[in-house]
Design an enzyme around this catalytic site. Structure first.
Site, PDB file in Angstrom:
ATOM      1  N   LYS B  87      57.638  54.509  56.571  1.00 46.75           N
ATOM      2  CA  LYS B  87      57.318  54.300  58.221  1.00 46.75           C
ATOM      3  C   LYS B  87      56.421  53.177  58.319  1.00 46.75           C
ATOM      4  O   LYS B  87      56.713  52.548  59.588  1.00 46.75           O
ATOM      5  CB  LYS B  87      56.741  55.933  58.599  1.00 46.75           C
ATOM      6  CG  LYS B  87      57.814  56.740  58.623  1.00 46.75           C
ATOM      7  CD  LYS B  87      58.853  57.042  59.523  1.00 46.75           C
ATOM      8  CE  LYS B  87      59.497  58.057  59.527  1.00 46.75           C
ATOM      9  NZ  LYS B  87      60.938  57.834  60.412  1.00 46.75           N
ATOM     10  N   GLU B 109      56.045  59.655  69.018  1.00 49.10           N
ATOM     11  CA  GLU B 109      56.555  61.186  68.551  1.00 49.10           C
ATOM     12  C   GLU B 109      56.451  61.192  67.069  1.00 49.10           C
ATOM     13  O   GLU B 109      56.613  60.094  66.265  1.00 49.10           O
ATOM     14  CB  GLU B 109      57.895  60.978  69.199  1.00 49.10           C
ATOM     15  CG  GLU B 109      59.061  60.507  68.198  1.00 49.10           C
ATOM     16  CD  GLU B 109      59.265  59.014  67.958  1.00 49.10           C
ATOM     17  OE1 GLU B 109      58.535  58.327  68.948  1.00 49.10           O
ATOM     18  OE2 GLU B 109      59.584  58.751  67.031  1.00 49.10           O
ATOM     19  N   SER B 376      62.215  57.050  49.810  1.00 50.98           N
ATOM     20  CA  SER B 376      61.712  56.495  51.183  1.00 50.98           C
ATOM     21  C   SER B 376      60.429  57.026  51.250  1.00 50.98           C
ATOM     22  O   SER B 376      59.556  56.382  52.045  1.00 50.98           O
ATOM     23  CB  SER B 376      62.711  57.028  52.321  1.00 50.98           C
ATOM     24  OG  SER B 376      62.656  58.608  52.376  1.00 50.98           O
TER      25      SER B 376
END
Lengths: 264, 395
Positions: B87, B109, B376
């Site tokens: 991220k 968000e 990830s």
């Protein structure tokens, strides 16, 4: 001349109220449409409840959620319109819907069925000008108006949006979602003038209009004033009573009082 | 005329309220202005390398490979990024762009809180304000991440509308953006949303695949036979896949969350079981009923618990370039356990969906084949969920 254009010419109240279709019930919505027509409003927006209404504030969100939990669909909204037409009511009706329920229904079918049910136009809050060709084409086939929105942030976009507008141009009074608020964008006057000068159709202003004095003020600046959340809030306060045969009339009278006040 | 296309085949577009249109167009211009800007590139590279720790390693999973008994399994270690997941790649890029565009307030968000934490982190680093919208249900489930964001100086706004999860947090973030569009930048956490977000998030995430492709060639002498990544909104997947899309011999697999099973109503498999529609500003595969009402998703992994998917994935599915499949909660949790025991790596439950599929593919493959998996994120954030799950299982 379309039913809507005609309404703007002949109707002097300049008020366009918004209702969440099927809230608190199908019957109550039909009662409310008759009530608003009796009070002489210019047109009525019927909101199709949607699970993810990004342009709406909490009052309409909650009403839509309740309508959805009652199982209200687009077909029910058409049935509501059909019923009031069958009962002899000719008030112009505008379908207010987010895009996804229309897509799911099928754009060609939705245009045809809306016309049959007696709608005059569509407002689709999440369908900007650049994405609107497909729906506009279908609506044109049945001579319904796609009413575009313009916002205080639209700036140079106003001219091209207003130029293709049918029915009227919906001017968003301020940034943010629908809801009751105290003040509008500081540049509202110049914004409305800008829209007026680019538009060949009437202009109406909405988002946050909730009091009689706001309605009075805006009527002098626009051809129509849209009242949504403030009216839906009244309905919410009368939610239970509107669904009970013996209390319904009192509830409707209270709401009628509110509408009369807006029009005073 | 703008350079970047707003569509991936039939998918994408920008279905947003008119109030946001100029902001979205301004963002598109801002994004295009950095595409060939060496100063921006240098600033971003510097943070990716010296702040987040890139390049992330490529790890050969020897014992997992032996367990599967077929093809070799390689892990792209996005879990080793600062804040624990891929991220941060995207938040670094978008926050630098926000700064360049003169916006000092970030809106984000978050579902589980990973994107919220990454946003709060970069806001702290660049001295920006940050407001994170998070479903009330997720606030409750992810109390520790809420605390992390607050510790980093962000404001966490609990969202009480709808199903009170990521979908509703996204609605509320969009509403907040509409209200504050003049001075705020909406930092979307996945490859979703109106154009240019899907293009932009891909641009900031493609570093994953670019690195992994070069590392595979360097460490093994050739390209992988298969590439696997989990797909929620699909940002790590598009970041990984982009480098391999033109390599026609490489098979690409996107793994969605099948939740309690594709034969139940509790899953998050928009591509496998959804159909095209419009959600959160773009036309893509979404989970909705016959009336176009969005159906809440389910996955044990909060990061995949979303009823939509990035429009480019819809396109890659449509043209058949990527095979999309789905893995259940149970299969993913089994893969969590495997990676812990065999490799000493605790994966995020999201990533475990990709691992589960990779192990299945490896067990059917030959020893000459090589499977590249995007790991990830790390599982630290999932301790509560993992513990609860295995306790429940042993009872």
């Amino acid at each position: 001349m379309s039913r809507l254009a005609n309404a703007f010419q002949t109707n002097q109240t300049n008020l366009i109220p918004y209702l969440v279709a099927g809230y608190p019930s199908v019957e109550a919505t039909i009662d409310l449409i008759h009530l608003l027509a009796e009070e002489g409003v210019t047109a009525i927006e019927l909101g199709v409840p949607f699970s993810d209404p990004v342009a709406d504030g909490p009052i309409i969100q909650l009403a839509a959620e309740k309508a959805l939990s009652n199982g209200i669909t687009l077909s029910d909204v058409f049935a509501i319109a059909q019923t009031v037409r069958d009962q002899g009511n000719t008030i112009p009706l505008i379908l207010f819907s987010y895009y996804n329920p229309l897509l799911s229904y099928g754009l060609e079918k939705v245009a045809i069925d809306a016309e049959k049910a007696g709608f005059s136009g569509f407002i689709v809050p999440d369908l900007p000008y650049e994405e609107s060709d497909l729906l506009r084409t279908q609506l044109e086939q049945v001579s319904l108006d796609l009413i575009p929105l313009v916002a205080p942030t639209s700036e140079e976009r106003v001219a091209k949006i207003a130029a293709t507008a049918k029915g009227f141009v919906y001017c968003v009074s301020s940034l943010g979602t629908t809801g009751v608020r105290q003040s509008f964008a500081s540049n509202l006057d110049s914004f409305l003038q800008q829209v007026r000068s680019s538009s060949r159709v009437p202009i109406a202003v909405g988002f946050g209009v909730s009091t009689a004095s706001q309605v009075q003020e805006l009527r002098t600046k626009a051809d129509g004033v849209i009242v949504g959340s403030a009216l839906v809030k009244q309905v919410t306060e009368m939610e239970q009573a509107l669904c009970k045969e013996d209390e319904k009339q009192v509830a409707l009278n209270t709401i009628r009082g509110f509408v009369k006040k807006l029009l005073s | 005329m703008t350079k970047s296309s707003s569509r991936f085949g039939a998918f994408g577009g920008r279905f947003v309220p008119e109030t946001l249109m100029n902001a979205v167009l301004e963002l598109e211009q801002g994004f295009e202005s950095i595409l060939n800007d060496p100063t921006f590139e240098k600033e971003m590279r510097d943070l990716l390398v010296n702040y987040s720790g890139r390049p992330t390693p490529l790890t050969f999973a020897k014992r997992l490979t032996e367990f599967a008994g077929g093809a070799e399994i390689y892990l792209k270690r996005e879990d080793l990024n600062h804040t624990g997941a891929h991220k941060i790649n995207n938040t670094i890029g978008q926050a630098l762009l926000a700064k360049k565009m003169g916006k000092r307030k970030l809106i984000a968000e978050t579902g589980a809180g990973q994107h919220g934490v990454a946003s709060a982190t970069i806001a702290a680093l660049l001295g920006m304000e940050c407001k994170v919208y998070m479903g009330e249900e997720d606030v409750r489930r992810q109390a520790q991440n809420v605390f992390r964001m607050e510790l980093l100086g962000a404001e966490v706004v609990p969202v009480t509308s709808g199903s009170r999860t990521l979908k509703d947090a996204t609605n509320e973030a969009m509403r907040a953006w509409v209200a504050a569009v003049e001075d705020s930048f909406y930092l979307i956490g996945s490859a979703v949303g109106p154009h240019p977000y899907p293009q932009m998030v891909k641009y900031f995430q493609r570093v994953i695949g670019d690195e992994a492709r070069a590392q595979m060639i360097e460490q093994t002498g050739s390209l992988p036979t298969d590439v696997v990544a989990c797909v929620g909104g699909g940002s790590n997947a598009i970041g990984m896949f982009t480098a391999f899309v033109e390599d026609s011999a490489v098979k690409i697999h996107g793994v969605e969350a099948a939740g309690k099973g594709l034969d139940t109503n509790e899953h998050a498999a928009s591509l496998s079981l959804g159909r095209p529609g419009v959600l959160h500003g773009s036309f893509s595969y979404i989970l909705h009923d016959e009336n176009g009402q969005i159906i809440p998703a389910h996955s044990i992994s909060a990061g995949l618990d979303y009823p939509g998917v990035g429009p480019e994935h819809a396109h890659l599915k449509e043209i058949g370039r990527v095979r999309y499949t789905a893995v259940t909660d149970e299969q993913a949790m089994e893969a969590v356990k495997l990676l812990c025991r065999l490799e000493g790596i605790i994966p995020a439950i999201e990533s475990a969906h990709a691992l589960s599929e990779a192990v299945r593919l490896a067990s059917q493959g030959s020893v000459a084949e090589k499977i590249l998996v995007c790991l990830s994120g790390r599982g630290d954030k999932d301790m509560g969920t993992i513990r609860e799950y295995f306790q429940g299982e042993s009872e």
